[in-house]
Design a protein around this motif. Structure first.
Motif, PDB file in Angstrom:
ATOM      1  N   GLU A 151      -4.322  22.774 -87.915  1.00 34.86           N
ATOM      2  CA  GLU A 151      -4.113  22.135 -89.215  1.00 34.86           C
ATOM      3  C   GLU A 151      -3.389  20.803 -89.032  1.00 34.86           C
ATOM      4  O   GLU A 151      -3.552  19.883 -89.828  1.00 34.86           O
ATOM      5  CB  GLU A 151      -3.292  23.078 -90.095  1.00 34.86           C
TER       6      GLU A 151
ATOM      7  N   GLU B 148     -10.565  17.126 -91.285  1.00 36.69           N
ATOM      8  CA  GLU B 148      -9.326  16.995 -92.046  1.00 36.69           C
ATOM      9  C   GLU B 148      -8.192  17.663 -91.287  1.00 36.69           C
ATOM     10  O   GLU B 148      -8.150  18.892 -91.171  1.00 36.69           O
ATOM     11  CB  GLU B 148      -9.481  17.630 -93.432  1.00 36.69           C
ATOM     12  N   LEU B 149      -7.298  16.880 -90.744  1.00 36.15           N
ATOM     13  CA  LEU B 149      -6.095  17.387 -90.102  1.00 36.15           C
ATOM     14  C   LEU B 149      -5.077  16.257 -90.003  1.00 36.15           C
ATOM     15  O   LEU B 149      -5.449  15.082 -89.981  1.00 36.15           O
ATOM     16  CB  LEU B 149      -6.371  17.984 -88.725  1.00 36.15           C
TER      17      LEU B 149
ATOM     18  N   PRO C  82      -3.370  29.798 -90.155  1.00 36.40           N
ATOM     19  CA  PRO C  82      -3.437  28.418 -89.666  1.00 36.40           C
ATOM     20  C   PRO C  82      -2.579  28.272 -88.418  1.00 36.40           C
ATOM     21  O   PRO C  82      -1.633  29.044 -88.202  1.00 36.40           O
ATOM     22  CB  PRO C  82      -2.867  27.607 -90.824  1.00 36.40           C
TER      23      PRO C  82
ATOM     24  N   PHE D  49      -0.681  25.216 -85.684  1.00 34.04           N
ATOM     25  CA  PHE D  49      -0.294  23.831 -85.444  1.00 34.04           C
ATOM     26  C   PHE D  49      -0.211  23.583 -83.950  1.00 34.04           C
ATOM     27  O   PHE D  49       0.237  24.441 -83.190  1.00 34.04           O
ATOM     28  CB  PHE D  49       1.060  23.518 -86.095  1.00 34.04           C
TER      29      PHE D  49
ATOM     30  N   GLN E 118       4.138  22.449 -96.881  1.00 29.80           N
ATOM     31  CA  GLN E 118       3.101  23.473 -96.992  1.00 29.80           C
ATOM     32  C   GLN E 118       3.669  24.815 -97.458  1.00 29.80           C
ATOM     33  O   GLN E 118       2.922  25.775 -97.629  1.00 29.80           O
ATOM     34  CB  GLN E 118       2.417  23.659 -95.630  1.00 29.80           C
TER      35      GLN E 118
ATOM     36  N   ALA F 208       2.019  31.158 -90.269  1.00 29.50           N
ATOM     37  CA  ALA F 208       1.337  30.193 -89.407  1.00 29.50           C
ATOM     38  C   ALA F 208       1.862  30.337 -87.986  1.00 29.50           C
ATOM     39  O   ALA F 208       2.927  30.908 -87.763  1.00 29.50           O
ATOM     40  CB  ALA F 208       1.556  28.767 -89.915  1.00 29.50           C
TER      41      ALA F 208
END
Length: 277
Positions: free
Chosen positions: A170, A27-28, A135, A137, A47, A112
């Motif tokens: 993520e 899941e991303l 998380p 990115f 988010q 993040a």
């Protein structure tokens, strides 16, 4: 079919598979397109990430980091920029020194971390985020490696390269305009990484047949199809065109997803990676 729809299909096929290998759901969010950098701020807002850290070096700052930081700042969000300086020989490497630089740069209030760069910066960030429970990115600046989606971080510790548990991103924002401007040697490295799948897939099949190693036909097919897509579009990739780097980046991401799905690197890393490391 875009990559996000493709992942849903692969997940369904993996869960329905009767293979002797366990699969985990991947899941991303993945954005591989022209203007993907413009999707970063809307995602942060969805988010509810109001304070983030951006990790870059001097080259990736010019390629994408400055642009992303400006977009985040203009949206009224807080962004701390950690620019990793080169070492004595002009490199940024994934070792203890740079791990500490990233750790010190991520403030307690940061929700993040954005990795802006290629393999080295991603490995540093994914490991730090694992340790700090944050998380991260992925913002690739070159289609140079299949490790953008990886949950493992190859790090140099005590002068030896070792792979450590970390976290996958993520979300991935791969802007074709950025990737097409990357040095040709970086694009060639990504293509070379994909060519290595010829031997890694063969190694895995031999291990299945001779060593009774668990095997996933779904993961094998994901990597194999990505490999053949690169071979079929080698001229566009060699030219560094947007169409070429799109094929290559999607292939590298697919290869990474095959590893993420089965929680190890067998479908995309074999004897050729062992020799390289």
């Amino acid at each position: 079919m875009n990559m996000n729809e493709q992942i849903k299909q692969w997940n369904a096929e993996a869960q329905a598979s009767n293979a002797d290998h366990p699969h985990r759901k991947v899941e991303l969010l993945i954005e591989v397109r022209d203007g993907a950098l413009e999707a970063v701020v809307p995602y942060l807002n969805r988010q509810n990430y109001r304070h983030v850290t951006l990790v870059e070096d001097e080259y990736t700052s010019a390629a994408a980091g400055q642009r992303v930081a400006k977009l985040i700042h203009e949206a009224g969000l807080t962004v701390d920029v950690v620019q990793l300086p080169p070492n004595a020989v002009g490199d940024v490497i994934a070792d203890e020194t740079y791990i500490m630089k990233v750790l010190l740069g991520v403030k307690d209030k940061s929700q993040a971390v954005l990795a802006v760069g290629s393999g080295t910066i991603h490995d540093l960030v994914r490991f730090v985020c694992y340790k700090m429970n944050r998380p991260f990115f992925s913002i690739p600046t070159a289609a140079s490696v299949d490790g953008f989606t990886s949950a493992g971080a190859p790090l140099i510790v005590d002068g030896s390269k070792q792979t450590f548990q970390a976290v996958p991103p993520e979300a991935i924002f791969a802007d074709l305009s950025v990737l097409a401007k990357a040095p040709q040697t970086m694009t060639a490295a990504g293509f070379g990484d994909m060519l290595g799948k010829f031997t890694s897939l063969a190694d895995w099949q031999v291990s299945r047949d001779l060593g009774n190693e668990p095997y996933s036909p779904v993961a094998n097919r994901i990597t194999e199809e990505a490999l053949h897509a690169c071979v079929e579009h080698v001229d566009e990739i060699a030219a560094g065109s947007k169409a070429g780097v799109e094929v290559l980046m999607n292939a590298l991401i697919a290869s990474g997803i095959s590893m993420l799905m089965i929680d190890h690197s067998r479908p995309a890393s074999g004897g050729e990676h062992h020799i390289s490391h």
